[in-house]
Design a protein around this motif. Structure first.
Motif, mmCIF file in Angstrom:
data_model
loop_
_atom_site.group_PDB
_atom_site.id
_atom_site.type_symbol
_atom_site.label_atom_id
_atom_site.label_comp_id
_atom_site.label_asym_id
_atom_site.label_seq_id
_atom_site.Cartn_x
_atom_site.Cartn_y
_atom_site.Cartn_z
ATOM 1 N N LEU A 34 6.404 36.501 43.622
ATOM 2 C CA LEU A 34 7.672 37.147 43.277
ATOM 3 C C LEU A 34 8.531 36.296 42.352
ATOM 4 O O LEU A 34 8.771 36.658 41.196
ATOM 5 N N THR A 35 8.996 35.154 42.821
ATOM 6 C CA THR A 35 9.889 34.340 41.994
ATOM 7 C C THR A 35 9.156 33.688 40.828
ATOM 8 O O THR A 35 9.744 33.461 39.770
ATOM 9 N N SER A 36 7.867 33.410 41.009
ATOM 10 C CA SER A 36 7.098 32.784 39.928
ATOM 11 C C SER A 36 6.822 33.742 38.781
ATOM 12 O O SER A 36 6.400 33.314 37.708
ATOM 13 N N SER A 37 7.071 35.046 38.979
ATOM 14 C CA SER A 37 6.785 36.052 37.954
ATOM 15 C C SER A 37 8.021 36.565 37.239
ATOM 16 O O SER A 37 7.904 37.138 36.157
ATOM 17 N N LEU A 38 9.196 36.390 37.837
ATOM 18 C CA LEU A 38 10.393 37.058 37.336
ATOM 19 C C LEU A 38 11.477 36.065 36.918
ATOM 20 O O LEU A 38 11.648 35.015 37.536
ATOM 21 N N SER A 39 12.237 36.447 35.918
ATOM 22 C CA SER A 39 13.419 35.677 35.537
ATOM 23 C C SER A 39 14.470 35.802 36.627
ATOM 24 O O SER A 39 14.411 36.687 37.495
ATOM 25 N N PHE A 40 15.459 34.908 36.591
ATOM 26 C CA PHE A 40 16.562 35.024 37.540
ATOM 27 C C PHE A 40 17.256 36.382 37.405
ATOM 28 O O PHE A 40 17.626 37.007 38.407
ATOM 29 N N LYS A 41 17.430 36.830 36.174
ATOM 30 C CA LYS A 41 18.102 38.110 35.949
ATOM 31 C C LYS A 41 17.333 39.253 36.599
ATOM 32 O O LYS A 41 17.933 40.134 37.245
ATOM 33 N N ALA A 42 16.004 39.256 36.468
ATOM 34 C CA ALA A 42 15.189 40.304 37.077
ATOM 35 C C ALA A 42 15.212 40.203 38.600
ATOM 36 O O ALA A 42 15.238 41.222 39.302
ATOM 37 N N GLN A 43 15.213 38.984 39.133
ATOM 38 C CA GLN A 43 15.266 38.813 40.584
ATOM 39 C C GLN A 43 16.561 39.365 41.170
ATOM 40 O O GLN A 43 16.573 39.897 42.286
ATOM 41 N N GLN A 44 17.650 39.248 40.430
ATOM 42 C CA GLN A 44 18.937 39.720 40.936
ATOM 43 C C GLN A 44 18.989 41.239 41.096
ATOM 44 O O GLN A 44 19.862 41.752 41.789
ATOM 45 N N LYS A 45 18.046 41.957 40.502
ATOM 46 C CA LYS A 45 18.005 43.414 40.633
ATOM 47 C C LYS A 45 17.271 43.865 41.891
ATOM 48 O O LYS A 45 17.342 45.048 42.256
ATOM 49 N N ILE A 46 16.560 42.948 42.542
ATOM 50 C CA ILE A 46 15.747 43.330 43.696
ATOM 51 C C ILE A 46 16.641 43.629 44.892
ATOM 52 O O ILE A 46 17.472 42.815 45.287
ATOM 53 N N LYS A 47 16.434 44.808 45.492
ATOM 54 C CA LYS A 47 17.256 45.249 46.605
ATOM 55 C C LYS A 47 16.544 45.147 47.952
ATOM 56 O O LYS A 47 17.192 45.197 49.001
ATOM 57 N N GLY A 48 15.221 45.040 47.935
ATOM 58 C CA GLY A 48 14.491 44.962 49.191
ATOM 59 C C GLY A 48 13.085 44.450 48.977
ATOM 60 O O GLY A 48 12.503 44.616 47.895
ATOM 61 N N ILE A 49 12.530 43.798 50.019
ATOM 62 C CA ILE A 49 11.165 43.286 49.993
ATOM 63 C C ILE A 49 10.437 43.817 51.228
ATOM 64 O O ILE A 49 10.921 43.638 52.361
ATOM 65 N N LEU A 50 9.292 44.451 51.031
ATOM 66 C CA LEU A 50 8.435 44.900 52.125
ATOM 67 C C LEU A 50 7.278 43.929 52.252
ATOM 68 O O LEU A 50 6.587 43.662 51.267
ATOM 69 N N LEU A 51 7.056 43.398 53.451
ATOM 70 C CA LEU A 51 5.979 42.427 53.677
ATOM 71 C C LEU A 51 4.912 43.043 54.572
ATOM 72 O O LEU A 51 5.212 43.496 55.682
ATOM 73 N N THR A 52 3.666 43.015 54.105
ATOM 74 C CA THR A 52 2.577 43.636 54.858
ATOM 75 C C THR A 52 2.125 42.794 56.038
ATOM 76 O O THR A 52 1.831 43.319 57.116
ATOM 77 N N HIS A 53 2.048 41.475 55.854
ATOM 78 C CA HIS A 53 1.621 40.578 56.916
ATOM 79 C C HIS A 53 2.004 39.146 56.539
ATOM 80 O O HIS A 53 2.540 38.913 55.453
ATOM 81 N N GLN A 54 1.715 38.207 57.435
ATOM 82 C CA GLN A 54 2.300 36.872 57.302
ATOM 83 C C GLN A 54 1.453 35.854 56.558
ATOM 84 O O GLN A 54 1.841 34.677 56.486
ATOM 85 N N HIS A 55 0.324 36.218 55.999
ATOM 86 C CA HIS A 55 -0.498 35.221 55.324
ATOM 87 C C HIS A 55 0.219 34.691 54.076
ATOM 88 O O HIS A 55 0.939 35.408 53.389
#
Length: 256
Positions: A34-55
Motif C-alpha cells: 500500500l504505502t510503497s506504491s502510492l504517493s502521500f497525496k494518493a494515500q490521503q484519499k484512502i477511506k478504508g482498508i479491508l484485510l483478508t487475513h493476517q499474513h
C-alpha cells in the motif's frame, strides 16, 4: 468502479510488490504494497482498508499507513476478521515493534478497527461489502465489493481449493483470485491452502455449476519466479473453459 493492482505477488522486489488492490482510489483490499506504491497525496484519499487475513504479505504496510495518518491527523479505518485484529494488535502495533496507533492520540486514536462477521454485509464509503469465509492455513475472508451502480468484484486474498460453498453467496463480474504456484506444486498447494492453474480450473467449474456463468478472472499472488510456467498453464485453463483469465501485474487497471 476502477480497480488498480498495486501489488500482485507473494514476493517482493523493486518491480514486484506484496498484495494490495485499490478501488476508485479510496478503498484498499489488503495492504502488502500500500504505502510503497502510492504517493502521500494518493494515500490521503484512502477511506478504508479491508484485510483478508493476517499474513505478512497482506498486512505489511498497515503500521506505515497508520503512522502517515497520525501525522496528517486523519483516520485509518480498517475492516477485518477478529483474528487479523488480534495479530496486528499483538505483533505489529504493540508499542514494541511499532507504535500502537489504536491508542494514539489518547483522546482520538488514529486507527479504528471494525470487526466483520461472516456473510453479514456492511456499508463502507458507499460500497456494500460482503465478507465470505474461505479456505487457507489461517482464518481468511474474501470480500465482494459492490458499488452503488451494482458493479461487483470478489477478491479472495489467499485461498485453497473447495470453494463451492463460497460461490453460493457471490455474483461478481470480476473474480480476483490467488494462483500462487504452477501445477507441479498442486499437492503442496492443497496442503497449505493455495491454488495452482489446474486447481483454479476445478474451482471455476464449480462456480459455473453453482452460478450458471463465469466472471472475468484475474490471477494474483503469483510467485514471480514461476510466471513463465504459470501464464501458459492459466491460458490453457482459459481455453478449456472458454473464459477470460488474466495474469496480474503491478499497475494493471480494471474498469467495471
Amino acid at each position: 468502479m476502477k480497480i488498480k493492482l498495486l501489488g500482485a505477488h507473494n514476493r517482493e522486489s523493486r518491480t514486484e510488490r506484496y498484495m494490495c488492490l485499490l478501488i476508485d482510489g479510496v478503498l484498499a483490499l489488503d495492504a502488502g504494497g500500500l504505502t510503497s506504491s502510492l504517493s502521500f497525496k494518493a494515500q490521503q484519499k484512502i477511506k478504508g482498508i479491508l484485510l483478508t487475513h493476517q499474513h505478512y504479505d497482506h498486512v505489511r504496510d498497515v503500521p506505515a499507513f497508520a503512522m502517515n495518518c497520525y501525522f496528517w491527523k486523519s483516520k485509518a479505518n480498517i475492516y477485518c476478521g477478529k483474528a487479523v485484529y488480534e495479530v496486528i494488535a499483538a505483533h505489529l502495533m504493540n508499542d514494541i515493534l511499532y507504535p500502537n496507533f489504536m491508542t494514539r492520540p489518547v483522546d482520538d486514536p488514529t486507527v479504528r478497527f471494525t470487526i466483520l462477521e461472516p456473510l453479514k454485509p456492511v456499508q463502507v464509503e458507499g460500497y456494500t461489502i460482503l465478507p465470505v469465509p474461505l479456505k487457507h492455513s489461517v482464518p481468511t475472508t474474501g470480500f465482494q465489493v459492490t458499488s452503488s451502480d451494482g458493479k461487483a468484484v470478489f477478491y479472495t486474498g489467499d485461498t485453497g481449493p473447495d470453494l463451492k460453498d463460497a460461490w453460493q453467496h457471490i455474483s461478481p463480474q470480476v473474480l480476483i483470485i490467488e494462483v500462487t504456484a504452477p501445477d507441479h506444486f498442486a499437492d503442496f498447494a492443497r496442503r497449505v491452502g493455495h491454488l495452482t492453474p489446474g486447481l483454479l480450473g476445478q474451482e471455476l467449474l464449480d462456480f459455473r455449476s453453482v452460478k450458471g456463468y463465469l466472471p472475468h478472472v484475474v490471477a494474483v499472488h503469483n510467485n514471480p519466479g514461476s510466471v513463465g510456467v504459470l501464464e501458459p498453464e492459466l491460458m490453457a485453463v482459459a481455453r478449456e473453459l472458454e473464459c477470460d483469465i488474466l495474469l496480474a501485474r503491478e499497475g494493471m487497471q480494471i474498469s467495471l
